[in-house]
Design an enzyme around this catalytic site. Structure first.
Site, mmCIF file in Angstrom:
data_model
loop_
_atom_site.group_PDB
_atom_site.id
_atom_site.type_symbol
_atom_site.label_atom_id
_atom_site.label_comp_id
_atom_site.label_asym_id
_atom_site.label_seq_id
_atom_site.Cartn_x
_atom_site.Cartn_y
_atom_site.Cartn_z
ATOM 1 N N CYS A 92 0.846 -1.188 0.000
ATOM 2 C CA CYS A 92 0.000 0.000 0.000
ATOM 3 C C CYS A 92 0.884 1.241 0.000
ATOM 4 O O CYS A 92 1.865 1.304 0.734
ATOM 5 C CB CYS A 92 -0.885 -0.017 1.241
ATOM 6 S SG CYS A 92 -1.964 1.411 1.341
ATOM 7 N N LEU A 93 0.526 2.213 -0.816
ATOM 8 C CA LEU A 93 1.301 3.457 -0.868
ATOM 9 C C LEU A 93 1.296 4.161 0.481
ATOM 10 O O LEU A 93 2.199 4.935 0.774
ATOM 11 C CB LEU A 93 0.718 4.397 -1.933
ATOM 12 C CG LEU A 93 0.798 3.941 -3.392
ATOM 13 C CD1 LEU A 93 0.148 4.977 -4.287
ATOM 14 C CD2 LEU A 93 2.234 3.693 -3.811
ATOM 15 N N HIS A 138 -9.977 0.883 1.979
ATOM 16 C CA HIS A 138 -9.567 2.225 2.414
ATOM 17 C C HIS A 138 -10.772 3.077 2.791
ATOM 18 O O HIS A 138 -10.722 3.842 3.744
ATOM 19 C CB HIS A 138 -8.797 2.947 1.299
ATOM 20 C CG HIS A 138 -7.332 2.645 1.269
ATOM 21 N ND1 HIS A 138 -6.493 2.911 2.325
ATOM 22 C CD2 HIS A 138 -6.549 2.094 0.309
ATOM 23 C CE1 HIS A 138 -5.252 2.546 2.007
ATOM 24 N NE2 HIS A 138 -5.267 2.039 0.792
#
Ligand SMILES: [Zn+2]
Length: 163
Positions: A92-93, A138
């Site tokens: 995940c960024l 998210h």
């Protein structure tokens, strides 16, 4: 210009995003462009609004990294999912250097709106399906690094969800 992302363990990532209303205002249209820019800048294939600081139910995706126009998904909802699922590692960024082992449906049918507010129903497979499920997490305040051996574990990072 370099766009900074909201990163783990920031509790902001744990908040639930809100439904986006139509027609989109100028600020939201700009935000979508901003999200696309951030996704390409950080070499991601998907990015949710919350990752750039907005609790809005929308994300952008470009699994082929065309670097042109990413797909925009607003108010997405999974309406059908396959029986089959697959467990694989995800990054995940918003959690650089970490990964989670996550079980995802290999096929999903998604209902969402585009930037004009048009409702779209479409089926996605494999990587696209995985990416969409990651981004929808998210919107619920979940992260792929919360998963253990495929399954979501609410307790894994509990200390920071208690505010
Ligand atoms: Zn992510």
């Amino acid at each position: 210009m370099y766009i900074k992302l909201v990163k783990y363990p920031d509790v902001f990532l744990r908040s639930e995003s809100k439904t986006v209303s139509f027609p989109l205002d100028e600020k939201t249209k700009q935000l979508i462009k901003w999200m696309s820019k951030a996704m390409y800048q950080h070499n991601g294939i998907g990015l949710a609004a919350i990752q750039v600081g907005y609790q809005m139910r929308m994300f952008v995706m470009d699994i082929n990294r065309t670097e042109e126009k990413p797909q925009v998904f607003i108010n997405p909802k999974i309406i059908k999912k396959s029986k089959e699922s697959l467990t694989d590692f995800e990054g995940c960024l918003s959690a650089p250097g970490k990964r989670g082992e996550v079980k995802r449906y290999i096929r999903i049918t998604l209902k969402y709106q585009d930037e004009e507010g048009e409702e779209i129903v479409k089926t996605f497979y494999n990587l696209a399906a995985r990416c969409i499920q990651h981004e929808i997490d998210h919107l619920e305040g979940k992260l792929c690094i919360d998963y253990e051996k495929g399954n979501y574990s609410r307790d894994k990072h509990k200390s920071q969800t208690v505010v």
